[in-house]
Design a protein around this motif. Structure first.
Motif, PDB file in Angstrom:
ATOM      1  N   LEU A  14     -36.223 -11.794  -8.809  1.00 45.73           N
ATOM      2  CA  LEU A  14     -35.967 -12.749  -7.729  1.00 45.73           C
ATOM      3  C   LEU A  14     -35.170 -12.108  -6.603  1.00 45.73           C
ATOM      4  O   LEU A  14     -34.630 -12.808  -5.743  1.00 45.73           O
ATOM      5  N   VAL A 121     -38.032 -23.889 -13.937  1.00 42.63           N
ATOM      6  CA  VAL A 121     -38.129 -23.218 -12.640  1.00 42.63           C
ATOM      7  C   VAL A 121     -36.781 -22.579 -12.329  1.00 42.63           C
ATOM      8  O   VAL A 121     -35.744 -23.243 -12.438  1.00 42.63           O
ATOM      9  N   LEU A 123     -34.739 -20.319  -9.277  1.00 40.54           N
ATOM     10  CA  LEU A 123     -34.841 -20.038  -7.843  1.00 40.54           C
ATOM     11  C   LEU A 123     -33.624 -19.241  -7.377  1.00 40.54           C
ATOM     12  O   LEU A 123     -32.526 -19.441  -7.891  1.00 40.54           O
ATOM     13  N   VAL A 146     -38.056 -30.284  -8.004  1.00 33.94           N
ATOM     14  CA  VAL A 146     -38.053 -28.958  -7.371  1.00 33.94           C
ATOM     15  C   VAL A 146     -37.673 -29.073  -5.886  1.00 33.94           C
ATOM     16  O   VAL A 146     -36.946 -28.229  -5.352  1.00 33.94           O
ATOM     17  N   LEU A 150     -34.433 -27.371  -4.040  1.00 28.82           N
ATOM     18  CA  LEU A 150     -34.525 -26.612  -2.779  1.00 28.82           C
ATOM     19  C   LEU A 150     -33.623 -27.220  -1.715  1.00 28.82           C
ATOM     20  O   LEU A 150     -32.975 -26.499  -0.953  1.00 28.82           O
ATOM     21  N   VAL A 163     -36.157 -17.674  -0.096  1.00 28.55           N
ATOM     22  CA  VAL A 163     -36.054 -18.100  -1.499  1.00 28.55           C
ATOM     23  C   VAL A 163     -37.223 -17.522  -2.298  1.00 28.55           C
ATOM     24  O   VAL A 163     -38.370 -17.542  -1.857  1.00 28.55           O
ATOM     25  N   ALA A 165     -38.908 -17.866  -6.207  1.00 32.24           N
ATOM     26  CA  ALA A 165     -38.896 -18.745  -7.370  1.00 32.24           C
ATOM     27  C   ALA A 165     -39.783 -18.171  -8.466  1.00 32.24           C
ATOM     28  O   ALA A 165     -40.711 -17.400  -8.193  1.00 32.24           O
ATOM     29  N   LEU A 214     -43.732 -25.877  -4.451  1.00 35.84           N
ATOM     30  CA  LEU A 214     -43.006 -24.736  -3.887  1.00 35.84           C
ATOM     31  C   LEU A 214     -43.740 -24.185  -2.662  1.00 35.84           C
ATOM     32  O   LEU A 214     -43.113 -23.900  -1.633  1.00 35.84           O
ATOM     33  N   ALA A 221     -43.501 -17.844  -4.957  1.00 36.76           N
ATOM     34  CA  ALA A 221     -43.217 -18.035  -6.378  1.00 36.76           C
ATOM     35  C   ALA A 221     -44.107 -17.152  -7.238  1.00 36.76           C
ATOM     36  O   ALA A 221     -45.261 -16.900  -6.905  1.00 36.76           O
TER      37      ALA A 221
END
Ligand code: ZN
Length: 257
Positions: A14, A121, A123, A146, A150, A163, A165, A214, A221
């Protein structure tokens, strides 16, 4: 697939300064039917074993990991210095609070999300230095947990374009059979969830729904595309129920290092 086995964790990238991944059944101390890395506190497993299993995960990611008491809602709990101190003073394996998402800008404080078919999930915004987790089951996907995660990140300076994810192992769209009315209800909110099983009966594809949520926010992602229902390396509530037994919980974990 970007994930790799390493010390019991399926690691995902990530970005710099972030450690993240998904646990499997392996590497813990619990006996059957929780064998072996059960991280859940509502599974009937011995809390002392869950404590040891959680400690192992903390060793792999190099930080304490906070989990919420999940209730299939869309609340996202922020863990700042005060909440962190309160949680760290509590007797493990205490929950950090009741929520289905966690967000923090605290370095060295891991966030975890517990699942056994629902979608985990994780992130991170490695630029703004904010991380979050979300528990996206059928209701969480419908409620948009989700999106709330965010939102909580952007309120703390994250930018969706920065970002990253990862959507972890969950029951897949070919395995998650539901009544037709339920499929209609969820697909009316998140069309990408509409699916059919291999037998042609109504189903929901929750990972695909989360990926669509997303993408709608402009978030990049990765998908660790492994089905809990059919993969013996993972805990599955549905598989356990079908065989009249119980099971443990695996986790998605993220930490700012
Ligand atoms: Zn499947």
């Amino acid at each position: 697939m970007p994930a790799q086995f390493g010390a019991g964790l399926l690691r995902v990238d990530l970005g710099p300064g972030v450690v993240a991944g998904f646990t499997t059944r392996h590497g813990g101390v619990s006996p059957a039917p929780w064998s072996s890395l059960d991280l859940g506190t509502s599974t009937g497993d011995d809390p002392a074993r869950v404590r040891e299993n959680r400690a192992r995960v903390e060793g792999w990611v190099g930080a304490p990991v906070a989990y919420a008491a999940q209730v299939h809602g869309d609340r996202v709990l922020a863990l700042g210095p005060d909440e962190r101190a309160e949680w760290e003073a509590a007797e493990p394996p205490a929950a950090a609070g009741e929520a289905d998402g966690l967000v923090t800008a605290q370095e060295g404080l891991g966030l975890g999300v517990l699942v056994a078919d629902c979608v985990p999930v994780v992130l991170a915004d490695p630029v703004a230095r904010v991380v979050a987790v979300a528990h996206a089951g059928r209701r969480g996907v419908s409620l948009g947990v989700v999106h709330r995660a965010l939102d909580a990140m952007t309120q703390r300076g994250a930018r969706p374009a920065d970002v990253r994810a990862a959507v972890g192992p969950a029951v897949c769209g070919r395995c998650y059979e539901v009544p037709e009315a339920m499929r209609d209800e969820v697909a009316a909110l998140v069309p990408e969830t509409w699916a059919t099983t291999e037998a042609g009966t109504p189903a929901l594809d929750l990972p695909r729904g989360v990926l669509a949520q997303l993408a709608a926010r402009g978030v990049e992602a990765v998908h660790v595309d492994r089905c809990t229902r059919t993969d013996a390396d993972l805990f599955s509530h549905r598989r356990a129920t079908a065989t009249g037994t119980t099971t443990g919980r695996q986790a998605g974990v993220v930490v700012l290092t």
